[in-house]
Design an enzyme around this catalytic site. Sequence first.
Site, PDB file in Angstrom:
ATOM      1  N   HIS A 300      62.295  16.528 -23.137  1.00 43.56           N
ATOM      2  CA  HIS A 300      61.155  15.683 -23.478  1.00 43.56           C
ATOM      3  C   HIS A 300      60.726  16.030 -24.903  1.00 43.56           C
ATOM      4  O   HIS A 300      60.738  17.192 -25.290  1.00 43.56           O
ATOM      5  CB  HIS A 300      60.012  15.990 -22.494  1.00 43.56           C
ATOM      6  CG  HIS A 300      58.726  15.302 -22.819  1.00 43.56           C
ATOM      7  ND1 HIS A 300      57.700  15.900 -23.529  1.00 43.56           N
ATOM      8  CD2 HIS A 300      58.290  14.052 -22.525  1.00 43.56           C
ATOM      9  CE1 HIS A 300      56.693  15.054 -23.648  1.00 43.56           C
ATOM     10  NE2 HIS A 300      57.016  13.922 -23.044  1.00 43.56           N
ATOM     11  N   GLU A 325      64.824  11.697 -27.212  1.00 43.98           N
ATOM     12  CA  GLU A 325      63.600  10.894 -27.266  1.00 43.98           C
ATOM     13  C   GLU A 325      63.081  10.781 -28.704  1.00 43.98           C
ATOM     14  O   GLU A 325      63.098  11.742 -29.470  1.00 43.98           O
ATOM     15  CB  GLU A 325      62.529  11.554 -26.381  1.00 43.98           C
ATOM     16  CG  GLU A 325      61.246  10.761 -26.299  1.00 43.98           C
ATOM     17  CD  GLU A 325      60.408  11.134 -25.080  1.00 43.98           C
ATOM     18  OE1 GLU A 325      60.493  12.293 -24.637  1.00 43.98           O
ATOM     19  OE2 GLU A 325      59.669  10.257 -24.588  1.00 43.98           O
TER      20      GLU A 325
HETATM   21 MG    MG Z   1      57.617  11.348 -19.532  1.00 44.90          MG
END
Ligand code: MG
Length: 373
Positions: A300, A325
């Site tokens: 993340h 991401e």
């Molecule tokens: Mg998330």
Amino acid sequence: MKITDIEAIILRLPDVNIHAADGSQDALIVRVHTDAGIIGLGEVDSSPYIVKAIIETPPSHSVARGLRELLIGQDPLEISALWQRMYNGSIYYGRRGVVIHAMSGIDMALWDILGKATGQPVYKLLGGARRNKIRAYASHLMPDSVDGVESLMKTDLDQGYTAVKLGWGTLGQNLPADVARIATARKALGTEPFLMIDGGNCWDAPTACELTRRVEPCDLYWLEEALSPDDFEGYTRLSRSTTIRLAEGEMNTVAEEFRDLIERAQIDILQPDLSRVGGFTEARRIATLAELHHRLVVPHAWSTGILVAASLHFNVTLAREPVQEFTLTGSPLTTDLILNRPIPRDGWFELPNAPGLGVELNMEVVEKYAYQP
Ligand code: MG
């Protein structure tokens, strides 16, 4: 070399919308200073005010100490030993959660120092790159309307992205509306691009089972945080009812918690955030655990260019190919804080090659958004 000081700098936009699930509205930057003049840079994506207190707090007793005073005078290149020193020195109030978040920013800065001291990019110190570029995924909050979804997908395709994630926002309030927006995203993207959905813990197990049944034709690359991160039973039930891969982990710290996600919740994709799980040092344990259990690791990363760079260095070393991401919220803390921040070109990140993390703070931006609680 010795550590001479650790700074915890809070940055905050003047107008924060506390109702948006957007952690890029403030930031906590860590700078570890050394007697060699090398400064290591790290960041923590958490509640900056609490993290600052954990770093700066004076010691209460032998196992309730502050991270800064634990490390001053220590050799910054002894990274594993310093990680254990922070963990043991805060064990009465730490072990999980925000203390591990705070340790993450310091650990990240120590790896930056090691890279700068040896002239090597961090990924080489982590064992070397297994690939020289990574597919970026455009990461957005879910628009409220199908029209909003459609225009956002067109913009992403125009910018060259081949992977997109939509999450949070008003998901979870109305199942048909959720299904309609997910189907619209797939239709607008066409069949090839990866599409991921992030529930932000908005459903319960029966609703998520029904949702996955209805969106099965949308070919989701993963469904993220469908349930509460503590609902192991619900996740087990959901994983048995769908072929869609389930992702979880941004709310977790340390490898022990990720072991539970694998063994007790049947999670397919682990999402450690390098600025929360204990930095590179702990993320490596999680990557090893994932390899042993044949799980994909996709960190993340919804914060400044420091975390983007750290994630790139880590991701190129992973056994199984991740996507990375990239938040497009437009917060100046994500766009302007780093002078040479990594940006995907035509949907792909290139391998960073400068020593350490290879990023430099824009001190004018630091001064502009510096915040005193
Ligand atoms: Mg998330």
